[in-house]
Structure formats: structure tokens, C-alpha cells
Design an enzyme around this catalytic site. Structure first.
Site, PDB file in Angstrom:
ATOM      1  N   ASN A   9       0.861  -1.184   0.000  1.00  0.00           N
ATOM      2  CA  ASN A   9       0.000   0.000   0.000  1.00  0.00           C
ATOM      3  C   ASN A   9       0.898   1.234   0.000  1.00  0.00           C
ATOM      4  OD1 ASN A   9      -1.864   1.995   0.413  1.00  0.00           O
ATOM      5  ND2 ASN A   9      -2.445   1.351   2.484  1.00  0.00           N
ATOM      6  N   TRP A  10       0.978   1.890  -1.150  1.00  0.00           N
ATOM      7  CA  TRP A  10       1.880   3.039  -1.276  1.00  0.00           C
ATOM      8  C   TRP A  10       1.285   4.297  -0.651  1.00  0.00           C
ATOM      9  CZ3 TRP A  10       3.424   2.426  -7.182  1.00  0.00           C
ATOM     10  CH2 TRP A  10       4.159   1.250  -7.328  1.00  0.00           C
ATOM     11  N   LYS A  11       0.043   4.249  -0.278  1.00  0.00           N
ATOM     12  CA  LYS A  11      -0.656   5.411   0.307  1.00  0.00           C
ATOM     13  C   LYS A  11      -0.449   6.648  -0.584  1.00  0.00           C
ATOM     14  CE  LYS A  11      -0.302   3.191   4.739  1.00  0.00           C
ATOM     15  NZ  LYS A  11      -0.264   3.294   6.170  1.00  0.00           N
ATOM     16  N   HIS A  94      -9.874   1.216   4.941  1.00  0.00           N
ATOM     17  CA  HIS A  94      -8.573   1.331   5.611  1.00  0.00           C
ATOM     18  C   HIS A  94      -8.741   2.298   6.786  1.00  0.00           C
ATOM     19  CE1 HIS A  94      -4.437   2.500   6.394  1.00  0.00           C
ATOM     20  NE2 HIS A  94      -4.079   1.386   5.780  1.00  0.00           N
ATOM     21  N   GLU A  96      -7.078   4.664   7.818  1.00  0.00           N
ATOM     22  CA  GLU A  96      -6.873   6.084   7.488  1.00  0.00           C
ATOM     23  C   GLU A  96      -8.118   6.663   6.831  1.00  0.00           C
ATOM     24  OE1 GLU A  96      -3.157   5.504   5.428  1.00  0.00           O
ATOM     25  OE2 GLU A  96      -2.252   4.958   7.347  1.00  0.00           O
ATOM     26  N   GLY A 172       1.675   2.202  10.929  1.00  0.00           N
ATOM     27  CA  GLY A 172       2.581   3.341  10.802  1.00  0.00           C
ATOM     28  C   GLY A 172       3.234   3.751  12.113  1.00  0.00           C
ATOM     29  N   SER A 212       2.918  -2.071  10.484  1.00  0.00           N
ATOM     30  CA  SER A 212       4.358  -2.015  10.800  1.00  0.00           C
ATOM     31  C   SER A 212       5.116  -3.292  10.420  1.00  0.00           C
ATOM     32  CB  SER A 212       4.568  -1.663  12.275  1.00  0.00           C
ATOM     33  OG  SER A 212       4.002  -0.396  12.560  1.00  0.00           O
TER      34      SER A 212
END
Ligand code: PGA
Length: 252
Positions: A9-11, A94, A96, A172, A212
Site C-alpha cells: 500500500n503506497w498510500k 482502511h 486512514e 505506521g 508495521s
């Protein structure tokens, strides 16, 4: 046996040029593996051109989000209908999205349904907050998020769905969940899927862990029986780390 699934997941990272270069290198270094499926999730803007560049025998593409209506006056949104044929998967719910963009359970349920309707495989992300964990509410939170997220999914459609266990406190933060706790959460998820869809569906549904993940801890999760793969954030931005994680899944 279910294939291992490794998703990067490159966000909101890697612009068009960077993403294209990354993909070019990935296509060079990865070999098609029968036992590992590799997926990357770039930003929405880069998806279409990457879809022309990617060799789908080596890796597939996921969108990071979608809107659930197919068209209309929804400024700024990208519908699942437009991602059809471009992406193979789409991340839904997700943390976020849930916490920064305040997506509700209802939004997430509708997005799962829109993904399936448009031939995208939804990766439904679920997980508890640090507070819920401290209160011993993990099982209830996972059950609620599963019941709600899958409410409109039929038994036949369930094989399209991937479930990602992503404890919010582990994303994260460098504070990765203990493999023993991920194993327990995986079992809770399968038990709840069995309750909703029966034992066979629960055995077949793919479950990932995310939070993580690094080159150093990936193998510990890949060794968990009943866990089908990983959703990798920060470590996937470094192609060397990401390919090393993929290699571990191949060997594991
Ligand atoms: P992280 O992100 O690996 O950087 O913790 C995981 C995720 O958000 O899926």
C-alpha cells in the site's frame, strides 16, 4: 491451499514518474510465482497508466479507495465503476479512511458492494483501536466490522473478498502486533465468517495482517497457520524491502 497474498500500500506516495520507475523495476526483478500473488496499491491518479505498464502474470493493481455510486454529482470522487478493468482489487475501509476521512460503516458496506458489482475484489480492512484493545473489546469490534462490512455480500460473492486485520495502533507506528495476537485475531475472524456464512466459506476466505511490517518481522506472520498474507505500508515503498518480503512468502 490458498496462495499467499502480499500487497504493498503506497498510500499518498510515489508520483507518476516514481511509480512507473518502481513498477518497471518490480517487473524486472519479480518472477511469476505459483504460490504468491503480488499486488501494489498506488495513488488513484497513477492507476491507469500503471495498468498499461504492468504484467499481470507478475503483479496486480489495487486502488486505495473508491466511491460507491457509479456516476453522478459527487465532486472529487472516483467510482468503482471507473476502476473496473484498471485495478483488480480495491482497499475498503482502511483505518486512514475510517479515522481521517470519517468513513462510516455504511459507506464501507456500500463500497464493498460497489466493488463486487464492478468486478473489483474488495480488501476489507478491519481492526481495533488501542483503547478497544485495552478494554478487551477486540473480538466484538472485529465481529461488528465484519457483520456490517459484509452485510450485503452473498455467500457466492464472499470468495471475492479479502479481509485485512489491521489493528489501528499498529499502523505506521512501528508497534507491530505480536504474531500470537494476530493468530488469535485471525481465528476470531474465521469464527465470525463461519457464523455468517458457514464453515466452508470461513476456511476459504483470505485473511491478511497489516501494521508495521518489516523485512525482519514478515516471516513471523507468514508462518501463522490460517493467515494468508500481508498488507505492507511503509516497507513497500522501498522496492528492495518489498521484494525481500515477497521472497519470504515464497519460501515460507
Ligand atoms: P504500515 O502500514 O506498514 O506503514 O504500518 C500498513 C497499512 O496501513 O496497511
Amino acid at each position: 491451499m490458498r496462495k499467499k497474498l502480499i500487497i504493498g500500500n503506497w498510500k499518498m506516495n510515489l508520483n507518476m514518474q516514481e511509480a512507473s520507475l518502481y513498477l518497471h523495476k518490480l517487473m524486472e526483478v519479480l518472477k511469476p510465482r505459483r504460490d504468491v500473488e503480488v499486488v501494489v496499491a498506488p495513488t488513484t491518479l497513477t492507476l491507469q497508466s500503471l495498468s498499461l505498464q504492468i504484467n499481470r502474470r507478475i503483479a496486480k493493481l489495487a486502488a486505495q479507495n473508491c466511491y460507491w455510486r457509479d456516476h453522478g454529482a459527487y465532486t472529487g470522487e472516483v467510482p468503482a465503476a471507473h476502476l473496473r478493468g484498471i485495478a483488480d482489487y480495491v482497499l475498503i475501509g482502511h483505518s486512514e479512511r475510517r479515522y481521517i476521512f470519517i468513513e462510516s460503516d455504511k459507506d464501507i458496506r456500500l463500497k464493498v458492494q460497489a466493488a463486487i458489482r464492478n468486478r473489483l475484489q474488495p480488501i476489507l480492512c478491519i481492526g481495533e483501536t488501542a483503547q478497544e484493545r485495552a478494554l478487551g473489546e477486540t473480538r466484538d469490534v472485529l465481529a461488528d466490522q465484519l457483520t456490517s462490512g459484509l452485510a450485503n455480500v452473498t455467500a457466492e460473492e464472499l470468495d471475492k473478498v479479502v479481509i485485512a486485520y489491521e489493528p489501528i495502533w499498529a499502523i505506521g507506528t512501528g508497534d507491530n502486533a505480536k504474531p500470537v495476537d494476530v493468530k488469535k485475531a485471525t481465528q476470531m475472524i474465521r469464527q465470525h465468517v463461519a457464523h455468517l456464512y458457514g464453515k466452508k466459506a470461513a476456511e476459504e476466505v483470505r485473511i491478511l495482517y497489516g501494521g508495521s511490517i518489516t523485512v525482519d518481522n514478515a516471516a513471523d506472520y507468514l508462518a501463522i497457520s490460517g493467515l494468508d498474507g500481508l498488507l505492507v505500508g511503509a516497507a513497500s515503498l522501498d522496492i528492495h524491502q518489498f521484494t525481500e518480503i515477497i521472497e519470504k512468502a515464497h519460501k515460507g
